[in-house]
Design a protein around this motif. Structure first.
Motif, PDB file in Angstrom:
ATOM      1  N   ALA A 183       0.820  -1.216   0.000  1.00  0.00           N
ATOM      2  CA  ALA A 183       0.000   0.000   0.000  1.00  0.00           C
ATOM      3  C   ALA A 183       0.852   1.263   0.000  1.00  0.00           C
ATOM      4  O   ALA A 183       0.614   2.180  -0.784  1.00  0.00           O
ATOM      5  CB  ALA A 183      -0.927  -0.020   1.220  1.00  0.00           C
ATOM      6  N   THR A 184       1.876   1.316   0.849  1.00  0.00           N
ATOM      7  CA  THR A 184       2.703   2.532   0.941  1.00  0.00           C
ATOM      8  C   THR A 184       3.402   2.821  -0.367  1.00  0.00           C
ATOM      9  O   THR A 184       3.393   3.959  -0.861  1.00  0.00           O
ATOM     10  CB  THR A 184       3.727   2.389   2.069  1.00  0.00           C
ATOM     11  N   GLY A 185       4.029   1.820  -0.969  1.00  0.00           N
ATOM     12  CA  GLY A 185       4.775   2.033  -2.197  1.00  0.00           C
ATOM     13  C   GLY A 185       3.895   2.459  -3.353  1.00  0.00           C
ATOM     14  O   GLY A 185       4.238   3.391  -4.098  1.00  0.00           O
ATOM     15  N   ILE A 218       9.419  -1.276  -7.575  1.00  0.00           N
ATOM     16  CA  ILE A 218       9.990  -2.627  -7.622  1.00  0.00           C
ATOM     17  C   ILE A 218       9.331  -3.497  -6.558  1.00  0.00           C
ATOM     18  O   ILE A 218       9.226  -3.098  -5.399  1.00  0.00           O
ATOM     19  CB  ILE A 218      11.520  -2.590  -7.385  1.00  0.00           C
ATOM     20  N   GLU A 219       8.912  -4.689  -6.955  1.00  0.00           N
ATOM     21  CA  GLU A 219       8.279  -5.637  -6.044  1.00  0.00           C
ATOM     22  C   GLU A 219       8.910  -7.013  -6.224  1.00  0.00           C
ATOM     23  O   GLU A 219       9.050  -7.499  -7.352  1.00  0.00           O
ATOM     24  CB  GLU A 219       6.773  -5.712  -6.317  1.00  0.00           C
ATOM     25  N   ALA A 220       9.300  -7.651  -5.109  1.00  0.00           N
ATOM     26  CA  ALA A 220       9.903  -8.980  -5.176  1.00  0.00           C
ATOM     27  C   ALA A 220       8.889 -10.051  -5.520  1.00  0.00           C
ATOM     28  O   ALA A 220       9.243 -11.085  -6.107  1.00  0.00           O
ATOM     29  CB  ALA A 220      10.596  -9.310  -3.852  1.00  0.00           C
ATOM     30  N   GLY A 221       7.616  -9.849  -5.150  1.00  0.00           N
ATOM     31  CA  GLY A 221       6.577 -10.822  -5.456  1.00  0.00           C
ATOM     32  C   GLY A 221       6.156 -10.772  -6.911  1.00  0.00           C
ATOM     33  O   GLY A 221       6.647  -9.968  -7.711  1.00  0.00           O
ATOM     34  N   ASP A 222       5.184 -11.624  -7.250  1.00  0.00           N
ATOM     35  CA  ASP A 222       4.765 -11.721  -8.648  1.00  0.00           C
ATOM     36  C   ASP A 222       3.737 -10.671  -9.041  1.00  0.00           C
ATOM     37  O   ASP A 222       3.392 -10.562 -10.219  1.00  0.00           O
ATOM     38  CB  ASP A 222       4.224 -13.121  -8.945  1.00  0.00           C
ATOM     39  N   ARG A 223       3.206  -9.886  -8.072  1.00  0.00           N
ATOM     40  CA  ARG A 223       2.281  -8.818  -8.412  1.00  0.00           C
ATOM     41  C   ARG A 223       2.302  -7.758  -7.326  1.00  0.00           C
ATOM     42  O   ARG A 223       2.714  -8.007  -6.199  1.00  0.00           O
ATOM     43  CB  ARG A 223       0.858  -9.349  -8.601  1.00  0.00           C
ATOM     44  N   ILE A 224       1.856  -6.560  -7.681  1.00  0.00           N
ATOM     45  CA  ILE A 224       1.784  -5.486  -6.702  1.00  0.00           C
ATOM     46  C   ILE A 224       0.539  -5.684  -5.840  1.00  0.00           C
ATOM     47  O   ILE A 224      -0.362  -6.440  -6.198  1.00  0.00           O
ATOM     48  CB  ILE A 224       1.765  -4.097  -7.389  1.00  0.00           C
ATOM     49  N   LEU A 225       0.510  -5.015  -4.710  1.00  0.00           N
ATOM     50  CA  LEU A 225      -0.638  -5.057  -3.792  1.00  0.00           C
ATOM     51  C   LEU A 225      -1.097  -6.489  -3.517  1.00  0.00           C
ATOM     52  O   LEU A 225      -2.235  -6.874  -3.802  1.00  0.00           O
ATOM     53  CB  LEU A 225      -1.809  -4.237  -4.354  1.00  0.00           C
ATOM     54  N   PRO A 226      -0.214  -7.309  -2.940  1.00  0.00           N
ATOM     55  CA  PRO A 226      -0.590  -8.710  -2.712  1.00  0.00           C
ATOM     56  C   PRO A 226      -1.749  -8.887  -1.743  1.00  0.00           C
ATOM     57  O   PRO A 226      -2.382  -9.946  -1.738  1.00  0.00           O
ATOM     58  CB  PRO A 226       0.702  -9.318  -2.150  1.00  0.00           C
ATOM     59  N   ALA A 227      -2.068  -7.871  -0.926  1.00  0.00           N
ATOM     60  CA  ALA A 227      -3.179  -7.985   0.013  1.00  0.00           C
ATOM     61  C   ALA A 227      -4.532  -7.856  -0.683  1.00  0.00           C
ATOM     62  O   ALA A 227      -5.561  -8.224  -0.114  1.00  0.00           O
ATOM     63  CB  ALA A 227      -3.067  -6.930   1.111  1.00  0.00           C
ATOM     64  N   VAL A 332      -2.598 -11.928  13.305  1.00  0.00           N
ATOM     65  CA  VAL A 332      -3.315 -10.721  12.901  1.00  0.00           C
ATOM     66  C   VAL A 332      -2.344  -9.815  12.148  1.00  0.00           C
ATOM     67  O   VAL A 332      -1.242  -9.547  12.632  1.00  0.00           O
ATOM     68  CB  VAL A 332      -3.887  -9.985  14.127  1.00  0.00           C
ATOM     69  N   PRO A 333      -2.693  -9.339  10.946  1.00  0.00           N
ATOM     70  CA  PRO A 333      -1.760  -8.531  10.152  1.00  0.00           C
ATOM     71  C   PRO A 333      -1.511  -7.168  10.785  1.00  0.00           C
ATOM     72  O   PRO A 333      -2.386  -6.617  11.476  1.00  0.00           O
ATOM     73  CB  PRO A 333      -2.482  -8.392   8.803  1.00  0.00           C
ATOM     74  N   PRO A 334      -0.319  -6.588  10.552  1.00  0.00           N
ATOM     75  CA  PRO A 334       0.004  -5.272  11.114  1.00  0.00           C
ATOM     76  C   PRO A 334      -0.645  -4.144  10.312  1.00  0.00           C
ATOM     77  O   PRO A 334      -0.026  -3.527   9.457  1.00  0.00           O
ATOM     78  CB  PRO A 334       1.532  -5.227  11.009  1.00  0.00           C
ATOM     79  N   ARG A 335      -1.924  -3.882  10.591  1.00  0.00           N
ATOM     80  CA  ARG A 335      -2.676  -2.876   9.855  1.00  0.00           C
ATOM     81  C   ARG A 335      -3.377  -1.945  10.831  1.00  0.00           C
ATOM     82  O   ARG A 335      -3.663  -2.317  11.971  1.00  0.00           O
ATOM     83  CB  ARG A 335      -3.695  -3.556   8.924  1.00  0.00           C
ATOM     84  N   ALA A 336      -3.678  -0.734  10.363  1.00  0.00           N
ATOM     85  CA  ALA A 336      -4.306   0.266  11.229  1.00  0.00           C
ATOM     86  C   ALA A 336      -5.654  -0.219  11.751  1.00  0.00           C
ATOM     87  O   ALA A 336      -6.011   0.027  12.904  1.00  0.00           O
ATOM     88  CB  ALA A 336      -4.466   1.586  10.469  1.00  0.00           C
ATOM     89  N   SER A 369      -9.521  -3.677   2.222  1.00  0.00           N
ATOM     90  CA  SER A 369      -8.383  -2.792   1.982  1.00  0.00           C
ATOM     91  C   SER A 369      -8.760  -1.751   0.945  1.00  0.00           C
ATOM     92  O   SER A 369      -9.462  -2.052  -0.025  1.00  0.00           O
ATOM     93  CB  SER A 369      -7.176  -3.593   1.484  1.00  0.00           C
ATOM     94  N   LEU A 370      -8.275  -0.532   1.154  1.00  0.00           N
ATOM     95  CA  LEU A 370      -8.485   0.544   0.199  1.00  0.00           C
ATOM     96  C   LEU A 370      -7.133   1.184  -0.111  1.00  0.00           C
ATOM     97  O   LEU A 370      -6.362   1.499   0.795  1.00  0.00           O
ATOM     98  CB  LEU A 370      -9.449   1.591   0.758  1.00  0.00           C
ATOM     99  N   ILE A 371      -6.847   1.371  -1.389  1.00  0.00           N
ATOM    100  CA  ILE A 371      -5.583   1.927  -1.832  1.00  0.00           C
ATOM    101  C   ILE A 371      -5.861   3.188  -2.641  1.00  0.00           C
ATOM    102  O   ILE A 371      -6.571   3.141  -3.661  1.00  0.00           O
ATOM    103  CB  ILE A 371      -4.785   0.926  -2.696  1.00  0.00           C
TER     104      ILE A 371
END
Length: 439
Positions: A183-185, A218-227, A332-336, A369-371
């Motif tokens: 999300a940040t990137g 740049i993303e190490a995974g196969d797609r952006i925004l994996p969440a 639990v994921p580290p999210r707001a 999630s909202l981006i």
């Protein structure tokens, strides 16, 4: 600090969860003289962390959005202690707070101890660079308002320097690389494309923002925004590419230098400014807190009641807590949204604890999630409360939902009246000032 015979509840960390908890405990237990509430933080002011990418891009001025901890404490019945926790004595029930220095390096507040009956740790998270060479020296993280403001100042200076030089641009000049497409990137990349176009319009016309300022994600995974679901991830990628943002997936960064970023596949990306947004971990000092259990990310292990596994008088919430998520058989994921939900549970549990009632357990509800992609679009997913399935949204409706999250956060801290007045004031002030911070 004043002492009394009341129960002492000390909250360390004034982020989204810690500040909301201190505010609500102060409004209830503090004002009724049922407990003494103390908030400890190393900063004097609070800014909602999801806004940091806007500060970095220059579309938001920090001074207009920050909340003063001392004022909030006076208005809501708790005490504020400026300082950074660096130790714990569980047998004596005290935390150690490091000396606070002024801007010139002189001691402002000496080292001290604060006693507690109940301790809540909500110190958030920091950067996890996974040991990648050069990140600590040549990349900027966006974990604090100071870091975000530092990046913005460097970006403005880079534009000033480039617009006034006679020689051609160097290969890395005005090249911005963002490592990590969560999300940040992604939000930072989109926001930067908008603000760099605005920025060069104020006396930097010799720079073509679309030609000269290259943005690489740049993303190490196969797609952006994996969440997010794959469909929304692909939609976001297409939009970023339309904004002339280069998106590289499946590329692991192995080194960051002063002028470039190197990936495992051998790609060399010239870069004058590098942002590291690829991973987080809890602060290192948590792994040395008088024997409390932590995981490899320095998160404190907690039970479903949010009590630490070895000390029931110490609770943890938010990014610094490793809380079991039974539904997913993980953590639990580290999210707001998780921090806010945990703060709500702790508000009830600390009141029940004073009344001698059993504590309730935490059940995380993923609300989706909202981006935000700046003024261009917003994408995301919302969880249906009936079917528990994701509802995919984008466009203006998603944008309104995204803005409502910040309004909800402010209402928890300010109340409805002050939130409405602040929103109206911000809308009016935008008509009389530049749309981007110019310094």
């Amino acid at each position: 600090m004043p002492t009394s015979n009341m129960q002492k509840i000390v909250i360390v960390g004034g982020g989204a969860g810690g500040l909301a908890l201190a505010t609500r405990l102060g409004d209830t237990l503090g004002r009724r003289q049922q407990a003494e509430i103390t908030l400890v933080d190393c900063s004097r002011t609070h800014i909602w962390k999801p806004l940091l990418h806007e500060i970095a891009a220059g579309s938001m001025t920090p001074a207009k959005e920050e909340l003063d901890y001392l004022a909030q404490a006076r208005w809501h019945g708790f005490r504020f202690c400026l300082g950074r926790m660096d130790g714990l004595d569980r047998s004596e029930k005290v935390i150690h707070v490091a000396p606070t220095l002024d801007a010139d390096g002189h001691e402002l507040i000496p080292r001290r101890q604060i006693s507690y009956d109940t301790l809540v740790l909500a110190v958030g998270s920091g950067t996890n660079d996974f040991g990648t060479r050069g990140v600590a020296h040549h990349a900027i993280s966006l974990n604090t308002p100071e870091q975000a403001a530092h990046f913005h100042q460097r970006m403005v200076n880079a534009c000033v320097r480039a617009s006034l030089q006679d020689e051609p641009l160097r290969p890395e000049q005005l090249q911005i690389t963002i490592i990590g497409a969560g999300a940040t990137g992604v939000e930072l990349a989109a926001e930067l494309r908008n603000t760099t176009r605005e920025l060069v319009a104020y006396g930097r016309e010799s720079i073509d923002p679309d030609r000269d300022i290259r943005l690489t994600l740049i993303e190490a995974g196969d797609r952006i925004l994996p969440a997010l679901p794959p469909e929304l991830s692909h939609n976001a990628r297409r939009l970023l590419q339309k904004l002339n943002i280069s998106v590289l997936t499946g590329e692991k960064v192995t080194e960051v230098t002063e002028t470039s970023v190197l990936t495992a596949s051998g790609k060399l990306i010239p870069s004058e400014l590098v942002v590291w947004a690829a991973g987080v971990k809890a602060p290192d000092f948590l792994s040395q807190l008088d024997g409390l259990e932590t995981n490899r990310l320095n998160q404190l292990l907690v039970s479903p009641t949010l009590q630490t596994t070895l000390d029931p008088a110490i609770f943890a919430l938010g990014d610094c807590a490793a809380c079991p998520w039974e539904e997913k058989q993980g953590w639990v994921p580290p999210r707001a949204q998780a921090a806010h939900q945990q703060a709500t549970l702790l508000l009830a549990n600390l009141q029940r604890q004073l009344q001698g009632k059993p504590l309730r357990t935490f059940a995380y509800r993923d609300l989706g999630s909202l981006i935000s992609l700046g003024k261009y679009s917003t994408v995301g997913s919302l969880m249906s409360s009936l079917s528990r399935k994701s509802l995919f949204i984008q466009g203006q409706f998603a944008r309104l939902m995204y803005l409502s999250l910040y309004s909800k956060h402010k209402m928890a801290l300010y109340g409805l009246g002050r939130t409405c007045l602040a929103t109206i004031g911000r809308l009016l002030s935008k008509r009389a000032e530049p749309q981007v911070k110019l310094h």
